[in-house]
Enzyme design. Structure first.
Site, PDB file in Angstrom:
ATOM      1  N   LYS A  44       0.831  -1.223   0.000  1.00  0.00           N
ATOM      2  CA  LYS A  44       0.000   0.000   0.000  1.00  0.00           C
ATOM      3  C   LYS A  44       0.858   1.262   0.000  1.00  0.00           C
ATOM      4  O   LYS A  44       0.350   2.374   0.040  1.00  0.00           O
ATOM      5  CB  LYS A  44      -0.925  -0.002   1.229  1.00  0.00           C
ATOM      6  CG  LYS A  44      -1.952  -1.114   1.182  1.00  0.00           C
ATOM      7  CD  LYS A  44      -2.769  -1.194   2.455  1.00  0.00           C
ATOM      8  CE  LYS A  44      -3.791  -0.130   2.570  1.00  0.00           C
ATOM      9  NZ  LYS A  44      -4.651  -0.317   3.776  1.00  0.00           N
ATOM     10  N   LYS A  46       2.437   2.629   2.242  1.00  0.00           N
ATOM     11  CA  LYS A  46       2.094   3.475   3.395  1.00  0.00           C
ATOM     12  C   LYS A  46       3.078   3.201   4.524  1.00  0.00           C
ATOM     13  O   LYS A  46       3.363   2.049   4.838  1.00  0.00           O
ATOM     14  CB  LYS A  46       0.692   3.121   3.919  1.00  0.00           C
ATOM     15  CG  LYS A  46      -0.466   3.780   3.194  1.00  0.00           C
ATOM     16  CD  LYS A  46      -1.764   3.602   4.014  1.00  0.00           C
ATOM     17  CE  LYS A  46      -2.913   4.384   3.391  1.00  0.00           C
ATOM     18  NZ  LYS A  46      -4.135   4.359   4.220  1.00  0.00           N
TER      19      LYS A  46
HETATM   20  N1  C2G Z   1     -12.399   6.865   5.634  1.00  0.00           N
HETATM   21  C1  C2G Z   1     -13.519   7.674   5.629  1.00  0.00           C
HETATM   22  N2  C2G Z   1     -13.365   9.015   5.750  1.00  0.00           N
HETATM   23  C2  C2G Z   1     -12.137   9.559   5.900  1.00  0.00           C
HETATM   24  C3  C2G Z   1     -10.988   8.736   5.916  1.00  0.00           C
HETATM   25  C4  C2G Z   1     -11.145   7.378   5.784  1.00  0.00           C
HETATM   26  O1  C2G Z   1     -14.655   7.185   5.496  1.00  0.00           O
HETATM   27  N3  C2G Z   1     -12.030  10.915   6.019  1.00  0.00           N
HETATM   28  C5  C2G Z   1     -12.587   5.420   5.473  1.00  0.00           C
HETATM   29  C6  C2G Z   1     -11.878   4.854   4.238  1.00  0.00           C
HETATM   30  O2  C2G Z   1     -12.661   5.064   3.079  1.00  0.00           O
HETATM   31  C7  C2G Z   1     -11.772   3.377   4.612  1.00  0.00           C
HETATM   32  C8  C2G Z   1     -11.583   3.426   6.140  1.00  0.00           C
HETATM   33  O3  C2G Z   1     -12.023   4.733   6.571  1.00  0.00           O
HETATM   34  O4  C2G Z   1     -12.999   2.718   4.319  1.00  0.00           O
HETATM   35  C9  C2G Z   1     -10.139   3.217   6.555  1.00  0.00           C
HETATM   36  O5  C2G Z   1      -9.354   4.185   5.880  1.00  0.00           O
HETATM   37  P1  C2G Z   1      -7.768   3.890   5.742  1.00  0.00           P
HETATM   38  O6  C2G Z   1      -7.228   3.531   7.069  1.00  0.00           O
HETATM   39  O7  C2G Z   1      -7.181   5.014   4.958  1.00  0.00           O
HETATM   40  O8  C2G Z   1      -7.787   2.554   4.884  1.00  0.00           O
HETATM   41  P2  C2G Z   1      -7.320   2.344   3.368  1.00  0.00           P
HETATM   42  O9  C2G Z   1      -5.915   2.760   3.213  1.00  0.00           O
HETATM   43  O10 C2G Z   1      -8.350   2.951   2.511  1.00  0.00           O
HETATM   44  O11 C2G Z   1      -7.328   0.739   3.298  1.00  0.00           O
HETATM   45  O12 C2G Z   1      -8.049  -3.452   1.238  1.00  0.00           O
HETATM   46  C10 C2G Z   1      -8.616  -2.194   1.529  1.00  0.00           C
HETATM   47  C11 C2G Z   1      -7.621  -1.282   2.191  1.00  0.00           C
HETATM   48  O13 C2G Z   1      -7.001  -1.930   3.293  1.00  0.00           O
HETATM   49  C12 C2G Z   1      -8.306   0.005   2.663  1.00  0.00           C
END
Ligand code: C2G
Length: 139
Positions: A44, A46
């Site tokens: 990812k 990250k």
């Molecule tokens: N999210 C949200 N609003 C935000 C930030 C994040 O609704 N302002 C949601 C994202 O859309 C996701 C969840 O919170 O559904 C977790 O976000 P992240 O930790 O950034 O996860 P991500 O990197 O999107 O990983 O296989 C799928 C991935 O692991 C998703």
């Protein structure tokens, strides 16, 4: 109904909380797959502020969450949906369309993200807000 969602959940914030709250509103049980450190760095691109163990404990403590599992690869979702008898896969709409391949197994729901907050923005806010403070403290 059993619900599942996936994420990194680094520096847990209101956007994460509102997502999990809306996930739980869709079913009786919510499973959250938290991205491992290795998956984050290798797949990812990250780098997280918090290690996976901390991120999992924090998510586990959220009242909407019933089970936490590790997310160690992109390909595990189909197995997870079958293993945990999932009825609804939910994720933020920044992923819209990316997980439609699960539709033969379960409902796929993309929820609107919460505006004005992200882990990246939060990191930037912390740096800009507190870097002066550290300069004063060491002055
Ligand atoms: N999210 C949200 N609003 C935000 C930030 C994040 O609704 N302002 C949601 C994202 O859309 C996701 C969840 O919170 O559904 C977790 O976000 P992240 O930790 O950034 O996860 P991500 O990197 O999107 O990983 O296989 C799928 C991935 O692991 C998703």
């Amino acid at each position: 109904m059993n619900v599942i969602t996936y994420g990194t959940f680094d520096l847990f914030h209101i956007g994460h909380l509102k997502l999990l709250e809306r996930c739980k509103a869709l079913g009786a049980s919510l499973t959250v797959a938290v991205s491992t450190d290795e998956f984050n760095s290798k797949s990812k691109n990250k780098i997280t502020a918090q290690p996976c163990s901390e991120r999992m404990q924090i998510v586990e403590a959220i009242k909407y969450v019933d089970r936490v599992i590790p997310e160690s690869c992109w390909e595990q979702k189909r197995d997870d949906v079958i293993k945990y008898n999932i009825d609804v896969f939910v994720i933020g709409d920044d992923w819209r369309g990316k997980f439609d391949f699960l539709e033969d197994l379960c409902q796929v729901v993309y929820l609107p993200r919460t505006d004005g907050i992200s882990t990246t923005e939060r990191k930037q806010q912390i740096v800009s807000k507190f870097s002066d403070e550290s300069e004063i403290a060491t002055a």
